[in-house]
Design a protein around this motif. Structure first.
Motif, PDB file in Angstrom:
ATOM      1  N   ASN A   1       0.834  -1.203   0.000  1.00  0.00           N
ATOM      2  CA  ASN A   1       0.000   0.000   0.000  1.00  0.00           C
ATOM      3  C   ASN A   1       0.866   1.249   0.000  1.00  0.00           C
ATOM      4  O   ASN A   1       1.994   1.256   0.485  1.00  0.00           O
ATOM      5  N   ASP A   2       0.330   2.293  -0.573  1.00  0.00           N
ATOM      6  CA  ASP A   2       1.122   3.472  -0.912  1.00  0.00           C
ATOM      7  C   ASP A   2       1.390   4.346   0.313  1.00  0.00           C
ATOM      8  O   ASP A   2       0.499   4.545   1.142  1.00  0.00           O
ATOM      9  N   CYS A   3       2.604   4.872   0.400  1.00  0.00           N
ATOM     10  CA  CYS A   3       2.907   5.833   1.466  1.00  0.00           C
ATOM     11  C   CYS A   3       3.039   7.246   0.933  1.00  0.00           C
ATOM     12  O   CYS A   3       2.878   8.209   1.673  1.00  0.00           O
ATOM     13  N   VAL A   4       3.320   7.360  -0.362  1.00  0.00           N
ATOM     14  CA  VAL A   4       3.648   8.686  -0.905  1.00  0.00           C
ATOM     15  C   VAL A   4       2.450   9.631  -0.826  1.00  0.00           C
ATOM     16  O   VAL A   4       2.595  10.818  -0.564  1.00  0.00           O
ATOM     17  N   LYS A   5       1.252   9.074  -1.016  1.00  0.00           N
ATOM     18  CA  LYS A   5       0.086   9.965  -0.990  1.00  0.00           C
ATOM     19  C   LYS A   5      -0.226  10.442   0.433  1.00  0.00           C
ATOM     20  O   LYS A   5      -0.830  11.493   0.614  1.00  0.00           O
ATOM     21  N   TYR A   6       0.190   9.698   1.449  1.00  0.00           N
ATOM     22  CA  TYR A   6      -0.115  10.076   2.834  1.00  0.00           C
ATOM     23  C   TYR A   6       0.982  10.900   3.500  1.00  0.00           C
ATOM     24  O   TYR A   6       0.703  11.809   4.278  1.00  0.00           O
ATOM     25  N   ALA A   7       2.234  10.522   3.242  1.00  0.00           N
ATOM     26  CA  ALA A   7       3.336  11.074   4.045  1.00  0.00           C
ATOM     27  C   ALA A   7       3.689  12.497   3.639  1.00  0.00           C
ATOM     28  O   ALA A   7       3.529  12.885   2.474  1.00  0.00           O
ATOM     29  N   ASP A   8       4.182  13.265   4.612  1.00  0.00           N
ATOM     30  CA  ASP A   8       4.726  14.582   4.281  1.00  0.00           C
ATOM     31  C   ASP A   8       6.023  14.410   3.511  1.00  0.00           C
ATOM     32  O   ASP A   8       6.265  15.096   2.531  1.00  0.00           O
ATOM     33  N   VAL A   9       6.845  13.479   3.996  1.00  0.00           N
ATOM     34  CA  VAL A   9       8.131  13.224   3.353  1.00  0.00           C
ATOM     35  C   VAL A   9       8.396  11.724   3.306  1.00  0.00           C
ATOM     36  O   VAL A   9       8.109  11.008   4.277  1.00  0.00           O
ATOM     37  N   VAL A  10       8.911  11.253   2.177  1.00  0.00           N
ATOM     38  CA  VAL A  10       9.301   9.846   2.039  1.00  0.00           C
ATOM     39  C   VAL A  10      10.761   9.796   1.604  1.00  0.00           C
ATOM     40  O   VAL A  10      11.151  10.478   0.656  1.00  0.00           O
ATOM     41  N   THR A  11      11.562   9.006   2.324  1.00  0.00           N
ATOM     42  CA  THR A  11      12.946   8.801   1.880  1.00  0.00           C
ATOM     43  C   THR A  11      13.082   7.369   1.379  1.00  0.00           C
ATOM     44  O   THR A  11      12.274   6.495   1.712  1.00  0.00           O
ATOM     45  N   SER A  12      14.119   7.136   0.581  1.00  0.00           N
ATOM     46  CA  SER A  12      14.350   5.772   0.095  1.00  0.00           C
ATOM     47  C   SER A  12      15.802   5.585  -0.321  1.00  0.00           C
ATOM     48  O   SER A  12      16.526   6.554  -0.547  1.00  0.00           O
ATOM     49  N   THR A  13      16.187   4.325  -0.425  1.00  0.00           N
ATOM     50  CA  THR A  13      17.378   3.983  -1.189  1.00  0.00           C
ATOM     51  C   THR A  13      16.890   3.653  -2.594  1.00  0.00           C
ATOM     52  O   THR A  13      15.698   3.442  -2.812  1.00  0.00           O
ATOM     53  N   THR A  14      17.820   3.565  -3.534  1.00  0.00           N
ATOM     54  CA  THR A  14      17.419   3.189  -4.893  1.00  0.00           C
ATOM     55  C   THR A  14      17.961   1.813  -5.288  1.00  0.00           C
ATOM     56  O   THR A  14      17.718   1.356  -6.396  1.00  0.00           O
ATOM     57  N   HIS A  15      18.664   1.149  -4.367  1.00  0.00           N
ATOM     58  CA  HIS A  15      19.379  -0.076  -4.757  1.00  0.00           C
ATOM     59  C   HIS A  15      18.826  -1.364  -4.152  1.00  0.00           C
ATOM     60  O   HIS A  15      19.394  -2.426  -4.335  1.00  0.00           O
ATOM     61  N   LYS A  16      17.753  -1.272  -3.372  1.00  0.00           N
ATOM     62  CA  LYS A  16      17.229  -2.500  -2.751  1.00  0.00           C
ATOM     63  C   LYS A  16      16.166  -3.088  -3.684  1.00  0.00           C
ATOM     64  O   LYS A  16      16.497  -3.425  -4.800  1.00  0.00           O
ATOM     65  N   THR A  17      14.907  -3.188  -3.233  1.00  0.00           N
ATOM     66  CA  THR A  17      13.925  -3.774  -4.167  1.00  0.00           C
ATOM     67  C   THR A  17      13.736  -2.911  -5.425  1.00  0.00           C
ATOM     68  O   THR A  17      13.288  -3.416  -6.448  1.00  0.00           O
TER      69      THR A  17
END
Ligand SMILES: *Cc1c(COP(=O)(O)O)cnc(C)c1O
Length: 402
Positions: free
Chosen positions: A205-221
């Motif tokens: 389920n999506d977090c981007v539509k809810y969260a103020d800020v989303v961080t991530s790596t780009t190399h895992k899944t």
């Protein structure tokens, strides 16, 4: 040519080809991604942002950074994107520095319950510079108890609640997180480093539509180059950009940003969604096979690419299990399980992920072989050399590096 370098490179190539990687944070970037990351963009200094650089000659790096940004926006439906963080940890550092003053209270899951070092661990900048209070997973279900989290949040009134984890195998209820954050007036920050590929494929389920800020790596899944990423609502755009540069970093790694652009394009494809479906199917299948053989799966199951396995009823520690598996060519890492009775260096679990093997095209047949081998190795019930051969022959059936 540098022969020492070539020898070591070749050894690593062989190691990658000949082992079965079940490390949940690893994956195999495509040749296109690797070529972009090895490209001449590495030669360019580009402090600043597209259209506002502190160096000349930036017309093409501007294009590549804008391409990466627009693709990430499309992939995740984000209002604002910063593709410059060098890593996941640096993405978090930039976000904290943009939004928090050091006395501000932040709530997160601690390391030994599945959170990341950068979520307030005392040995990390986050725990040294910021004021973290932790919520935990429930002792019985080993899952987040959202009611309890809500109660704690009412008591602490944190500036922000952080979710998104490193060793948590179940789906996170981001809608519930948002509800709690709104109720107590906290910012919602999500670190989707592990699950960003699943989120991109809309299989978590999506977090981007809810969260103020989303961080991530780009190399895992997500299967891109080694790097970081920040997505946010528009209102935080300026603060976050200023925090990444000039706040935390100097010149962006334009070669890595080029590779991020290529990876985002790959992630927008139908093939990528099929790949993520395979990742999930393999994880479920591995969990059920290991459980049938008597290993305890933490939380009882998985909804993601990852499972946590408690090896204590095989009379093993996580450390011993990791060492035995690695010796035979199955690469995993030891991991604490919630309320672990062993110290962190020893711990009682191993963490297993299916992102990398699924990139090799491994499916049900391979999962059967892998689970049998894991059980035999952990039980010490078969000839070591025979198992090693089995793993080698499985690996050679699914070559990865072109
Ligand atoms: C892997 C991970 C990070 C850190 O990423 P690096 O690129 O290794 O710095 C941050 N947060 C979470 C939840 C992670 O799993």
């Amino acid at each position: 040519m540098d022969n020492n370098y070539l020898t070591i490179l070749n050894d690593e190539k062989n190691r990658q080809n000949k082992s079965i990687v079940l490390i949940a944070s690893e994956n195999y970037a495509s040749k296109s991604v690797r070529e972009a990351q090895g490209s001449i963009f590495t030669n360019k200094y580009a402090e600043g942002y597209p259209g506002a650089r502190y160096y000349g000659g930036c017309e093409y790096v501007d294009q590549i950074e804008n391409l990466a940004i627009s693709r990430a926006k499309e992939l995740f439906g984000a209002e604002h994107v910063n593709v410059q963080p060098h890593s996941g940890a640096q993405a978090n550092m930039a976000v904290y520095s943009a939004l928090f003053n050091s006395p501000d209270l932040i709530m997160s899951l601690p390391l030994d319950h599945g959170g990341h070092l950068t979520h307030g661990s005392k040995v990390n900048f986050s725990g040294k510079f910021y004021n973290f209070k932790h919520y935990e997973v429930d002792r019985e279900s080993e899952q987040i108890d959202y009611d309890k989290l809500h109660e704690l949040a009412k008591i602490f009134s944190p500036k922000a609640i952080l979710s998104g984890f490193t060793a948590y195998p179940r789906e996170i209820d981001f809608e519930r997180m948002k509800y709690i954050c709104e109720d107590v007036g906290s910012l919602m920050i999500v670190d989707m480093a592990h699950i960003s590929g699943l989120v991109a494929a809309k299989l978590h389920n999506d977090c981007v539509k809810y969260a103020d800020v989303v961080t991530s790596t780009t190399h895992k899944t997500l299967r891109g180059p080694r790097g970081g990423l920040i997505l946010s609502k528009k209102e935080y755009a300026k603060k976050i950009d200023k925090s990444v540069f000039p706040g935390m970093q100097g010149g962006p790694m334009m070669h890595t940003i080029a590779a991020k652009a290529v990876a985002f394009q790959e992630a927008l494809s139908e093939d990528f969604v099929e790949y993520q479906k395979l990742v999930l199917k393999n994880a479920k299948s591995l969990a059920s096979k290991l459980a049938k053989s008597g290993l305890r799966i933490v939380t009882g199951d998985t909804d993601t690419h990852m499972l946590l396995v408690d090896v204590s009823n095989f009379n093993l520690t996580g450390k011993l299990a990791e060492e035995r598996l690695n010796e035979s060519g199955i690469i995993v890492n030891r991991n604490t399980i919630p309320y672990d009775v062993n110290p962190p260096r020893i711990c009682s679990g191993i963490r297993i992920g299916t992102a990398a093997i699924s990139s090799r095209g491994m499916d049900e047949d391979a999962i059967s072989v892998i689970s049998e081998c894991i059980i035999q190795i952990l039980r010490n019930s078969s000839d070591k050399n025979i198992i090693k051969e089995k793993i080698l022959s499985l690996a050679s059936k699914y070559p990865i590096l072109d």
